[in-house]
Design a protein around this motif. Structure first.
Motif, PDB file in Angstrom:
ATOM      1  N   LYS A 221       0.810  -1.220   0.000  1.00 36.88           N
ATOM      2  CA  LYS A 221       0.000   0.000   0.000  1.00 36.88           C
ATOM      3  C   LYS A 221       0.841   1.267   0.000  1.00 36.88           C
ATOM      4  O   LYS A 221       0.329   2.350  -0.270  1.00 36.88           O
ATOM      5  CB  LYS A 221      -0.941  -0.010   1.203  1.00 36.88           C
ATOM      6  CG  LYS A 221      -2.056  -1.040   1.090  1.00 36.88           C
ATOM      7  CD  LYS A 221      -3.082  -0.877   2.182  1.00 36.88           C
ATOM      8  CE  LYS A 221      -4.238  -1.839   1.974  1.00 36.88           C
ATOM      9  NZ  LYS A 221      -5.290  -1.657   3.003  1.00 36.88           N
TER      10      LYS A 221
ATOM     11  N   THR B  39      -2.128   0.688  -6.632  1.00 39.13           N
ATOM     12  CA  THR B  39      -3.541   0.879  -6.978  1.00 39.13           C
ATOM     13  C   THR B  39      -3.704   1.789  -8.187  1.00 39.13           C
ATOM     14  O   THR B  39      -4.711   1.712  -8.895  1.00 39.13           O
ATOM     15  CB  THR B  39      -4.299   1.474  -5.768  1.00 39.13           C
ATOM     16  OG1 THR B  39      -4.055   0.665  -4.618  1.00 39.13           O
ATOM     17  CG2 THR B  39      -5.790   1.528  -6.027  1.00 39.13           C
TER      18      THR B  39
ATOM     19  N   ALA C 194     -11.301  -3.128  -6.178  1.00 44.51           N
ATOM     20  CA  ALA C 194     -10.457  -3.786  -5.173  1.00 44.51           C
ATOM     21  C   ALA C 194     -10.906  -5.225  -4.932  1.00 44.51           C
ATOM     22  O   ALA C 194     -10.069  -6.138  -4.801  1.00 44.51           O
ATOM     23  CB  ALA C 194     -10.490  -2.994  -3.868  1.00 44.51           C
TER      24      ALA C 194
END
Length: 322
Positions: free
Chosen positions: A133, A138, A155
């Motif tokens: 993360k 992403t 997700a």
């Protein structure tokens, strides 16, 4: 917690752990099994799950929220067309994320943890690295959110994609015939995890293998070239902290030693093993060195059949991808 999150935590996670333990017991009975490596993988999974609960956001969250607020439309998951677009689009985005995870050193810093086991088995599937993360991966799935699929749906689809990939981390499942042309299979993924020079940087697909075939990154598993697993320079020991941070510490040392912006961003964004003097240890450099050794008539060092480079050609291979 939504229904998918509950399913993953209460059903999928126990099944994954139990399956890997059953495989471990069978393989251990038949020949040998690295139980300590399984322990590292379990610890990685536990720590990553804990961090996800207490730190649910990533550094990409502000951009994700901005894109969602300025999306082209809102796509409702109704009918097969919407599901098909989501599935194919997610596969396309995943391919480029996974390719970047091997070809951009910043992303490789975390992804290298997944390739650190020196044996391929089901437990290796959930050794993913705890700093994902913090790398902003992403962002590769932003096009789907901009198109109109909600961040939660994107997700969840990615999580299901990774769940599919659990079973392909196996050495005991043979080739699957015509499915090898369409799906990412255990055979295709064995090649992806191999550190043999002929196999490096190949088979990035998630569920499908078609984008690898389209973009020239597909490699077939060969009977005459057994896969050698792990990093090009194998990881030794079972220290979780060392495994999780070794690539980041090496990157930090190089960035601190950089004396220009070109070199700084080269270390950050070029492939693992890149060197500003052009004498690095990228996949291309390793293959070029191997070819030179193979054609050097005065070379006294034999070239191994599995494509491994002898020392000293591998001295700088610590940050080179698997």
């Amino acid at each position: 917690m939504g229904p998918i999150e509950k399913f993953l935590l209460l059903v999928a996670l126990p099944v994954v752990l139990l399956s890997s333990l059953i495989e471990a017991a069978v393989l251990s009975y038949k020949s040998r099994y690295d139980w300590k490596a399984l322990g590292v993988s379990v610890c990685d999974l536990a720590l990553r799950t804990t961090l996800s609960i207490f730190l649910p956001l990533s550094i990409a969250t502000p951009i994700v929220n901005y894109v969602w607020e300025h999306r082209l439309m809102t796509v409702a998951l109704q009918g097969w067309v919407a599901f098909a677009v989501l599935f194919i689009g997610q596969e396309f985005c995943y391919y480029w994320y996974h390719r970047a995870a091997h070809r951009v050193r910043w992303f490789w810093g975390n992804h290298a943890v997944h390739h650190s086991p020196n044996e391929l088995n089901l437990a290796a599937a959930y050794r993913i690295g705890i700093f994902g993360k913090l790398t902003g991966t992403t962002l590769f799935f932003i096009p789907l959110i901009w198109l109109g699929f909600s961040p939660r749906v994107v997700a969840s689809t990615l999580t299901l994609n990774l769940l599919y990939q659990f079973w392909i981390h196996a050495t005991w499942i043979p080739k699957l015939g015509w499915l090898e042309y369409v799906l990412n299979t255990p055979s295709a993924h064995r090649v992806h995890h191999a550190s043999n020079l002929d196999y490096l940087d190949a088979n990035y697909g998630g569920v499908l293998i078609v984008f690898d075939r389209l973009f020239g990154t597909y490699r077939e598993e060969r009977a005459d070239l057994p896969c050698r697993y792990g990093l090009v320079h194998p990881m030794s020991g079972y220290n979780l902290l060392h495994i999780e941070t070794s690539q980041w510490r090496a990157l930090a040392r190089d960035l601190l030693a950089a004396r220009s912006l070109r070199v700084f961003f080269g270390y950050l964004l070029m492939p693992p093993g890149w060197s500003p003097d052009g004498k690095g240890q990228t996949t291309e450099d390793l293959r070029s060195a191997h070819t030179s050794l193979a054609h050097a008539s005065d070379s006294a060092t034999p070239i191994p059949a599995d494509g491994a480079l002898p020392e000293p050609a591998m001295q700088a291979g610590l940050s080179t991808q698997a």
